[in-house]
Each structure stands twice: as C-alpha cells, then as structure tokens.
Design a protein around this motif. Structure first.
Motif, PDB file in Angstrom:
ATOM      1  N   THR A 285       0.812  -1.224   0.000  1.00 52.54           N
ATOM      2  CA  THR A 285       0.000   0.000   0.000  1.00 52.54           C
ATOM      3  C   THR A 285       0.845   1.273   0.000  1.00 52.54           C
ATOM      4  OG1 THR A 285      -0.181  -0.065   2.421  1.00 52.54           O
ATOM      5  CG2 THR A 285      -1.920  -1.134   1.157  1.00 52.54           C
ATOM      6  N   GLU A 286       2.109   1.172   0.439  1.00 50.10           N
ATOM      7  CA  GLU A 286       2.976   2.360   0.469  1.00 50.10           C
ATOM      8  C   GLU A 286       3.853   2.475  -0.775  1.00 50.10           C
ATOM      9  OE1 GLU A 286       2.864   4.866   2.699  1.00 50.10           O
ATOM     10  OE2 GLU A 286       1.111   3.789   3.443  1.00 50.10           O
ATOM     11  N   LEU A 287       3.621   1.604  -1.747  1.00 52.58           N
ATOM     12  CA  LEU A 287       4.399   1.658  -2.998  1.00 52.58           C
ATOM     13  C   LEU A 287       3.463   1.560  -4.205  1.00 52.58           C
ATOM     14  CD1 LEU A 287       7.512  -0.541  -2.101  1.00 52.58           C
ATOM     15  CD2 LEU A 287       7.430   1.950  -2.383  1.00 52.58           C
ATOM     16  N   VAL A 288       2.505   2.463  -4.218  1.00 50.74           N
ATOM     17  CA  VAL A 288       1.500   2.491  -5.279  1.00 50.74           C
ATOM     18  C   VAL A 288       1.783   3.643  -6.236  1.00 50.74           C
ATOM     19  CG1 VAL A 288      -0.952   2.765  -5.819  1.00 50.74           C
ATOM     20  CG2 VAL A 288      -0.255   1.481  -3.770  1.00 50.74           C
ATOM     21  N   ALA A 289       1.886   3.321  -7.515  1.00 45.98           N
ATOM     22  CA  ALA A 289       1.983   4.322  -8.582  1.00 45.98           C
ATOM     23  C   ALA A 289       1.675   3.607  -9.887  1.00 45.98           C
ATOM     24  CB  ALA A 289       3.371   4.967  -8.627  1.00 45.98           C
ATOM     25  N   LYS A 290       1.432   4.349 -10.925  1.00 49.95           N
ATOM     26  CA  LYS A 290       1.107   3.721 -12.202  1.00 49.95           C
ATOM     27  C   LYS A 290       2.337   3.020 -12.790  1.00 49.95           C
ATOM     28  CE  LYS A 290       2.035   7.794 -15.075  1.00 49.95           C
ATOM     29  NZ  LYS A 290       1.517   8.690 -16.116  1.00 49.95           N
ATOM     30  N   ASP A 291       2.068   1.950 -13.500  1.00 51.52           N
ATOM     31  CA  ASP A 291       3.101   1.218 -14.244  1.00 51.52           C
ATOM     32  C   ASP A 291       4.151   0.559 -13.360  1.00 51.52           C
ATOM     33  OD1 ASP A 291       1.860   1.991 -16.628  1.00 51.52           O
ATOM     34  OD2 ASP A 291       3.003   3.860 -16.698  1.00 51.52           O
ATOM     35  N   VAL A 292       3.760   0.111 -12.167  1.00 47.18           N
ATOM     36  CA  VAL A 292       4.670  -0.696 -11.352  1.00 47.18           C
ATOM     37  C   VAL A 292       4.086  -2.096 -11.194  1.00 47.18           C
ATOM     38  CG1 VAL A 292       5.535   1.297 -10.063  1.00 47.18           C
ATOM     39  CG2 VAL A 292       3.709  -0.103  -9.081  1.00 47.18           C
ATOM     40  N   VAL A 293       4.968  -3.038 -10.905  1.00 49.08           N
ATOM     41  CA  VAL A 293       4.567  -4.400 -10.598  1.00 49.08           C
ATOM     42  C   VAL A 293       4.875  -4.656  -9.133  1.00 49.08           C
ATOM     43  CG1 VAL A 293       4.928  -6.841 -11.137  1.00 49.08           C
ATOM     44  CG2 VAL A 293       5.145  -5.124 -12.953  1.00 49.08           C
ATOM     45  N   ASN A 294       3.978  -5.325  -8.438  1.00 45.28           N
ATOM     46  CA  ASN A 294       4.264  -5.751  -7.074  1.00 45.28           C
ATOM     47  C   ASN A 294       4.095  -7.260  -7.030  1.00 45.28           C
ATOM     48  OD1 ASN A 294       4.113  -6.327  -4.170  1.00 45.28           O
ATOM     49  ND2 ASN A 294       3.951  -4.107  -3.930  1.00 45.28           N
ATOM     50  N   THR A 295       5.197  -7.973  -6.799  1.00 46.20           N
ATOM     51  CA  THR A 295       5.124  -9.431  -6.744  1.00 46.20           C
ATOM     52  C   THR A 295       5.080  -9.865  -5.285  1.00 46.20           C
ATOM     53  OG1 THR A 295       6.153 -11.494  -7.469  1.00 46.20           O
ATOM     54  CG2 THR A 295       7.636  -9.674  -6.999  1.00 46.20           C
ATOM     55  N   MET A 296       4.020 -10.570  -4.922  1.00 46.74           N
ATOM     56  CA  MET A 296       3.725 -10.844  -3.514  1.00 46.74           C
ATOM     57  C   MET A 296       3.704 -12.334  -3.203  1.00 46.74           C
ATOM     58  SD  MET A 296       0.344  -8.423  -3.142  1.00 46.74           S
ATOM     59  CE  MET A 296       0.147  -7.002  -4.230  1.00 46.74           C
ATOM     60  N   PRO A 297       4.270 -12.714  -2.060  1.00 45.87           N
ATOM     61  CA  PRO A 297       3.974 -14.069  -1.557  1.00 45.87           C
ATOM     62  C   PRO A 297       2.471 -14.164  -1.305  1.00 45.87           C
ATOM     63  CG  PRO A 297       5.677 -12.960  -0.240  1.00 45.87           C
ATOM     64  CD  PRO A 297       5.087 -11.936  -1.140  1.00 45.87           C
TER      65      PRO A 297
END
Length: 370
Positions: A285-297
């Motif tokens: 939630t603290e790394l939200v911006a357009k055109d990013v990927v968040n890979t999560m367990p």
C-alpha cells in the motif's frame, strides 16, 4: 464495493504472485487467483521450485521424475524439464491476460541458473536456451543484476528476449540496469528486431533493505537511529521510481519508445514484511503508482485482499521525504552502499544455496527411481 486488490490494479499496480507449483496450476488455483485476486503474473526462483518439487505431500512431479530417471538424465536436466513445463503451462493460463493487457502483463518468469550469476556468456547462452525451450512470447527470463549480469541483460534484450532483471538493491545499480536495457533495445532495433515485442521489468528488493538497515540502526542505538527503523526500504524504492520516471522521459528512451519500444517497469520484490512490528501490507500500500509491478507471496496477497487500504499514489509525493531518510541514515552512521553490496552478495549466495539444495533433492529422487 471493489476489493483492495481491484483498487490496487485500478491505481496502476500489476499484481504478480511470487509462487508457482504444478499443483497450483492443475487444481485451478492459479486461474482462481487471476479471477478473484486480480493476479496478472507470476515470478519464480529456485527456492520456490525447490519447495514445490520437494514437498512430500505433492505427488504431481512423481511420474515425470520416474520417466526422466528411466532416461538417465542428470538432476540439472531434470529440473530444466520440470520447471520449463510448469512455466509453459502457467504462461498458457495467463495468455488471455497477456492478450487483454496488450502484452504488458500475463507474464511468468523463469530464472537462469544461480551458478551463472558471475558468468556473462553462460547466462546469455542459458537465457537463449530457456527462451527457445519454453517457446511462449509472454515469458520473462530472470537475470540477476550482478556486474556480470549487466552485459548479459543487454545481450539478451538485443537478441529479442524479454527479461526480468532481479536482485537490484541500489539506485546506482538500477541506473546501470536501465542503461543495459536501453542499450539492448538500441542493438535490437539496429538488427531489425521488432522491439515492440521486447518487455522487461526491473526487480527492486524492498523488505531485505529494511532488515539489513534496521540491524545496523539497532546496533547504533541512538534515538535518531531508532526513528529511522522501517523507512529505508520504502525510501529506496520511491527514489528508484523517480529515476524510472526521469530516465524514460529522457531523449534516449523517447526515441526508442517512438520506435515501438516499451518502458522497463519497476517491480517491487521481497514484499513480505519480516518485522512483526510493521503493517503486513506495508510494502504494497505504500508503494503504489502507475506502471509498477508488485510481486507478492500468497500471504501478503491475502493480507492485501483482506485489509489493504489503497489510497492512490503513495510514491511520487514522497521523494523529498525519501531523500531526508537517506540524509538521516548517513548522519546516523549507516553506510548504505555497504548495505546494498552485502544484500547483493547474500542474495546471490541464497539463490545458489537453494539451487544446490534443489539439485541434491532431485538427484535423490532420480536415484530412488533408477
């Protein structure tokens, strides 16, 4: 009411799952996560495959291991066959996502052997081998951002291979990664390759930065040091995104984008929170911006779906605060360049250890079937 993962997706974040197994694919779980959790990609690494292949409750690899044993293959050959099959099958599950997103998402990554982390030529050769073996356009070949990895990234991109650059910890190394990507695109374009088909992400690790930095802050022991705990990872990632924005708005990148090239999206990796005093969705939630990927367990994905609070862009408004964090770290006596070098060295070592564990387990399985 939309879910937090739907809100995250709407804010421009591509949600990728940091896990893959044959059972997850065959059971329909992966397809369900696409439908219910807005998952649009998957990342893998040797640890993930080791956990899947050596799980005593997972019998989905038994038949293939028996068949490979009958052919007398080596453990490394067996792993190559098993993992490329899993990735190919997952890519087929993601193909509708790949088509729906204009070939941006619907991606699955497979890593070159960690033993090649310091071998440029070996990395390039295996990247080409994996690309050909899997035979799917939505594949990403994972190459580490070591010094030897940088020219390998450039050569792989120049050959038309889409790449997930992994193990990035510092802004300085990230700048070198972007340069390698742009150089590769320029060479591909000059060779007449359709650069619109080449995609790349740059995997910037987050929680490990806090783990190593906070350990040093605790050793310093001052109130000023304590106030900086849990802040370095986010600050580092935010400044990485600033570099991404600046570089891909520049003339060099603009010329490639005008010729059909794609930006190299930042990917937030190592997003599982390791410090129990921090919110379990912090690195989402603290790394939200357009055109990013968040890979999560999966644990982080489920936490985000359950109680993540998505308020929109939480990166581009935080650049000055991020710089002040690094000023504070320097004043407290933290050598951040050393932090990132230690993390890179440890990251490569951990992947090599996992790879050798996997080799040993598969060799044991092949021997049992012989």
């Amino acid at each position: 009411m939309t879910t937090p993962t739907a809100q995250l997706s709407a804010a421009g974040v591509s949600i990728w799952l940091d896990d893959l197994s044959r059972t997850r694919i065959a059971s329909g779980n992966l397809a369900q996560l696409i439908e219910d959790r807005n998952v649009v990609g998957v990342t893998t690494n040797p640890t993930i495959f080791a956990n899947a292949i050596t799980d005593p409750d997972d019998t989905s690899y038994d038949a293939q291991v028996a068949e490979l044993a009958s052919r007398g293959v080596t453990a490394e050959e067996a792993i190559f066959e098993a993992t490329t099959q899993d990735v190919r099958d997952a890519l087929d599950v993601f193909r509708p996502v790949w088509e729906r997103t204009g070939h941006v998402d619907g991606r699955v990554s497979i890593e070159v052997s960690p033993d090649l982390a310091h071998d440029t030529d070996g990395t390039v050769a295996q990247a080409k081998q994996l690309w050909e073996k899997v035979g799917r356009e939505n594949l990403l070949v994972k190459i580490p951002a070591t010094k030897a990895g940088l020219p390998a990234i450039e050569q792989a991109i120049a050959a038309g291979i889409s790449v997930n650059v992994t193990l990035i910890f510092s802004i300085e190394r990230y700048a070198e990664v972007i340069d390698a990507y742009l150089s590769g695109l320029e060479k591909a374009k000059d060779a007449g390759i359709d650069i619109s088909a080449i995609h790349s992400v740059a995997s910037f690790f987050v929680s490990r930065v806090d783990t190593e930095t906070d350990k040093r802050l605790d050793a310093i022991g001052t109130d000023a040091a304590a106030a900086l705990r849990g802040k370095a990872g986010l600050a580092n990632a935010r400044l990485a995104y600033e570099l991404y924005e600046q570089t891909f708005a520049g003339d060099r990148a603009a010329a490639l984008l005008a010729a059909g090239g794609n930006t190299q999206r930042p990917l937030w990796a190592s997003t599982g929170v390791k410090d129990p005093s921090l919110p379990d969705t912090l690195y989402v939630t603290e790394l939200v911006a357009k055109d990013v990927v968040n890979t999560m367990p999966e644990k982080t994905l489920e936490a985000t779906f359950d109680h993540g609070v998505v308020v929109g862009d939480t990166i581009t408004t935080g650049y000055e605060d991020a710089r002040s964090v690094f000023t504070g770290l320097a004043e407290a006596g933290v050598d951040f360049a050393d932090v990132t070098q230690v993390l890179e060295d440890e990251g490569v070592a951990k992947f090599i250890d996992s790879w050798h564990d996997l080799l040993a387990q598969v060799a044991k399985g092949l021997e049992a079937q012989a």
